[in-house]
Scaffold this motif. Structure first.
Motif, mmCIF file in Angstrom:
data_model
loop_
_atom_site.group_PDB
_atom_site.id
_atom_site.type_symbol
_atom_site.label_atom_id
_atom_site.label_comp_id
_atom_site.label_asym_id
_atom_site.label_seq_id
_atom_site.Cartn_x
_atom_site.Cartn_y
_atom_site.Cartn_z
ATOM 1 N N HIS A 20 1.043 -0.915 -1.026
ATOM 2 C CA HIS A 20 0.691 0.409 -0.497
ATOM 3 C C HIS A 20 1.301 1.510 -1.337
ATOM 4 O O HIS A 20 0.654 2.537 -1.614
ATOM 5 C CB HIS A 20 1.138 0.555 0.956
ATOM 6 N N ASN A 21 2.550 1.337 -1.750
ATOM 7 C CA ASN A 21 3.209 2.352 -2.558
ATOM 8 C C ASN A 21 2.475 2.565 -3.880
ATOM 9 O O ASN A 21 2.311 3.705 -4.342
ATOM 10 C CB ASN A 21 4.662 1.939 -2.813
ATOM 11 N N THR A 22 1.999 1.477 -4.478
ATOM 12 C CA THR A 22 1.235 1.591 -5.718
ATOM 13 C C THR A 22 -0.072 2.346 -5.479
ATOM 14 O O THR A 22 -0.460 3.225 -6.265
ATOM 15 C CB THR A 22 0.939 0.200 -6.295
ATOM 16 N N ALA A 23 -0.761 2.004 -4.395
ATOM 17 C CA ALA A 23 -2.003 2.710 -4.066
ATOM 18 C C ALA A 23 -1.745 4.198 -3.854
ATOM 19 O O ALA A 23 -2.500 5.054 -4.348
ATOM 20 C CB ALA A 23 -2.630 2.094 -2.817
ATOM 21 N N LEU A 24 -0.683 4.535 -3.132
ATOM 22 C CA LEU A 24 -0.344 5.932 -2.863
ATOM 23 C C LEU A 24 -0.123 6.691 -4.169
ATOM 24 O O LEU A 24 -0.631 7.805 -4.355
ATOM 25 C CB LEU A 24 0.909 5.991 -1.984
ATOM 26 N N ARG A 25 0.623 6.105 -5.087
ATOM 27 C CA ARG A 25 0.924 6.781 -6.347
ATOM 28 C C ARG A 25 -0.312 6.909 -7.242
ATOM 29 O O ARG A 25 -0.380 7.820 -8.078
ATOM 30 C CB ARG A 25 2.049 6.048 -7.075
ATOM 31 N N GLU A 26 -1.256 5.996 -7.074
ATOM 32 C CA GLU A 26 -2.477 6.047 -7.869
ATOM 33 C C GLU A 26 -3.566 6.896 -7.217
ATOM 34 O O GLU A 26 -4.649 7.063 -7.783
ATOM 35 C CB GLU A 26 -3.023 4.627 -8.080
ATOM 36 N N GLY A 34 8.595 -4.319 -11.052
ATOM 37 C CA GLY A 34 9.415 -3.292 -10.417
ATOM 38 C C GLY A 34 9.698 -3.544 -8.952
ATOM 39 O O GLY A 34 10.620 -2.958 -8.373
ATOM 40 N N PHE A 35 8.926 -4.432 -8.333
ATOM 41 C CA PHE A 35 9.149 -4.745 -6.916
ATOM 42 C C PHE A 35 10.414 -5.577 -6.698
ATOM 43 O O PHE A 35 10.963 -5.610 -5.596
ATOM 44 C CB PHE A 35 7.947 -5.509 -6.337
ATOM 45 N N VAL A 36 10.892 -6.244 -7.724
ATOM 46 C CA VAL A 36 12.005 -7.188 -7.546
ATOM 47 C C VAL A 36 13.253 -6.518 -6.974
ATOM 48 O O VAL A 36 13.834 -7.014 -6.001
ATOM 49 C CB VAL A 36 12.313 -7.923 -8.862
ATOM 50 N N PRO A 37 13.717 -5.369 -7.514
ATOM 51 C CA PRO A 37 14.946 -4.784 -6.955
ATOM 52 C C PRO A 37 14.753 -3.995 -5.661
ATOM 53 O O PRO A 37 15.743 -3.702 -4.982
ATOM 54 C CB PRO A 37 15.433 -3.864 -8.075
ATOM 55 N N VAL A 38 13.520 -3.627 -5.326
ATOM 56 C CA VAL A 38 13.345 -2.732 -4.176
ATOM 57 C C VAL A 38 12.707 -3.399 -2.960
ATOM 58 O O VAL A 38 13.088 -3.130 -1.812
ATOM 59 C CB VAL A 38 12.543 -1.468 -4.564
ATOM 60 N N CYS A 39 11.693 -4.249 -3.159
ATOM 61 C CA CYS A 39 11.032 -4.874 -2.002
ATOM 62 C C CYS A 39 10.593 -6.298 -2.355
ATOM 63 O O CYS A 39 9.402 -6.616 -2.290
ATOM 64 C CB CYS A 39 9.855 -4.037 -1.506
ATOM 65 N N PRO A 40 11.526 -7.169 -2.703
ATOM 66 C CA PRO A 40 11.153 -8.524 -3.144
ATOM 67 C C PRO A 40 10.487 -9.358 -2.074
ATOM 68 O O PRO A 40 9.760 -10.303 -2.391
ATOM 69 C CB PRO A 40 12.495 -9.126 -3.562
ATOM 70 N N ALA A 75 13.853 -5.684 8.229
ATOM 71 C CA ALA A 75 13.985 -5.724 6.769
ATOM 72 C C ALA A 75 12.947 -4.852 6.077
ATOM 73 O O ALA A 75 13.197 -4.335 4.984
ATOM 74 C CB ALA A 75 13.881 -7.164 6.267
ATOM 75 N N ASN A 76 11.778 -4.680 6.697
ATOM 76 C CA ASN A 76 10.764 -3.810 6.086
ATOM 77 C C ASN A 76 11.278 -2.385 5.932
ATOM 78 O O ASN A 76 10.997 -1.717 4.934
ATOM 79 C CB ASN A 76 9.490 -3.806 6.930
ATOM 80 N N ASP A 77 12.019 -1.889 6.925
ATOM 81 C CA ASP A 77 12.498 -0.504 6.866
ATOM 82 C C ASP A 77 13.420 -0.296 5.676
ATOM 83 O O ASP A 77 13.322 0.727 4.984
ATOM 84 C CB ASP A 77 13.205 -0.131 8.175
ATOM 85 N N GLU A 78 14.288 -1.248 5.419
ATOM 86 C CA GLU A 78 15.197 -1.122 4.282
ATOM 87 C C GLU A 78 14.429 -1.159 2.968
ATOM 88 O O GLU A 78 14.702 -0.384 2.036
ATOM 89 C CB GLU A 78 16.240 -2.243 4.320
ATOM 90 N N GLN A 79 13.441 -2.041 2.877
ATOM 91 C CA GLN A 79 12.661 -2.139 1.655
ATOM 92 C C GLN A 79 11.773 -0.910 1.450
ATOM 93 O O GLN A 79 11.555 -0.469 0.325
ATOM 94 C CB GLN A 79 11.843 -3.432 1.670
ATOM 95 N N ILE A 80 11.293 -0.336 2.531
ATOM 96 C CA ILE A 80 10.523 0.912 2.439
ATOM 97 C C ILE A 80 11.417 2.040 1.925
ATOM 98 O O ILE A 80 11.019 2.819 1.050
ATOM 99 C CB ILE A 80 9.904 1.265 3.807
#
Length: 299
Positions: A225-231, A211-217, A265-270
């Motif tokens: 971090h996003n995975t940790a937050l959701r878990e 799932g990271f491919v289209p959003v934060c490759p 680029a991090n801001d866009e991927q975030i």
């Protein structure tokens, strides 16, 4: 400290790092000690291009530590390279290094091939960068911190997420390096100095797939971090504040930090990765921690 003093200090430090690198290069050439030991966590990293000629120095720094990993994995995405590895990596293979072929997942290659292909994810997973000299207690301190906080992701270095008054996130470049040991959802682990992921995180990463491919490759730290937050998994620091270990000279020209941080680029991927619900969790965490800080320590 004056600019001149800072410059002198920096040059002396780089000379010291060069000496360490030479010693590790010699150890890699003549050493015979196994790099792995059954009781340790798994350590995984990736390398490519010109870095493959130097990553044996990093691998040696891991293998000579006070604690050793149970497996030490190097992932590469080029079959031709696998067929003609540098001699230094071949020598390390004889001492326990596993060099594995994988698809190219960019910076996600350091963890995703492992979690997606391994049946048993009960052993902690530690990710490392291929251009860092890790100190002897690197793995020991990660493991001991994990034993104290087994439900946390454990990081040597983290950014402190800044939530603005309107609930939005401040630009990534405005997030300071954390001096809050945690555990905290606002600690955003960065992979440079090493991060340990418990079993629950590894299973969550496997479940989310590619799932990271289209959003934060190009931003593995964002997805992790996003995975940790959701878990519901918080991030804790090994020490009381973030620490960055020394990098090898000449390895930073193509580093992701130039595009992800300096170029924004991090801001866009975030923005693409974090949902409104994610932002709500971070805003709630910020409010909760601010209220706790105002109350002060319990009497």
């Amino acid at each position: 400290m004056s600019r001149v003093a800072r410059s002198v200090r920096y040059r002396l430090r780089r000379c010291q790092v060069a000496v360490w690198a030479l010693a590790l290069r010699a150890l890699s050439r003549y050493g015979r000690k196994r790099l792995v030991s059954p009781a340790g966590p798994v350590v995984s990293l990736t390398s490519h291009g010109s870095r493959l000629r130097r990553c044996h120095i990093t691998i040696e720094s891991i293998g000579r530590g006070d604690s050793r990993p149970s497996r030490l994995l190097l992932w590469i995405d080029d079959p031709e390279v696998l067929e003609s590895l540098p001699p230094a990596l071949i020598r390390l293979q004889r001492r326990g290094l596993e060099v594995r072929l994988t698809s190219n997942y960019g910076p996600h290659t350091k963890y995703y091939p492992f979690v997606s292909s391994t049946e048993n994810l009960d052993t902690p997973l530690v990710t490392a960068d291929d251009d860092v000299i890790y100190p002897p207690r690197w793995l020991t301190d990660l493991v001991e911190a994990s034993q104290r906080m087994p439900a946390s992701v454990i990081a040597y270095r983290a950014r402190r997420i800044v939530v603005d008054l309107d609930g939005s996130l401040a630009p990534y470049d405005a997030w300071p390096f954390s001096a809050e040991p945690g555990p905290s959802f606002l600690n955003f682990g960065t992979g440079h100095s090493g991060v340990l992921y418990p079993a629950a995180m590894q299973r969550a990463l496997r479940a989310r797939g590619e799932g990271f491919v289209p959003v934060c490759p190009r931003a593995d730290d964002v997805w992790l971090h996003n995975t940790a937050l959701r878990e519901g998994v918080r991030v804790s620091l090994v020490r009381r504040r973030s620490v960055a270990f020394d990098t090898l000279s000449g390895t930073q020209r193509g580093a992701l930090k130039h595009s992800n941080v300096a170029a924004g680029a991090n801001d866009e991927q975030i923005r693409r990765t974090y949902s409104d619900a994610d932002l709500g969790r971070l805003e709630a965490a910020a409010q909760e921690e601010e209220a706790a800080a105002q109350e002060g320590p319990a009497s």
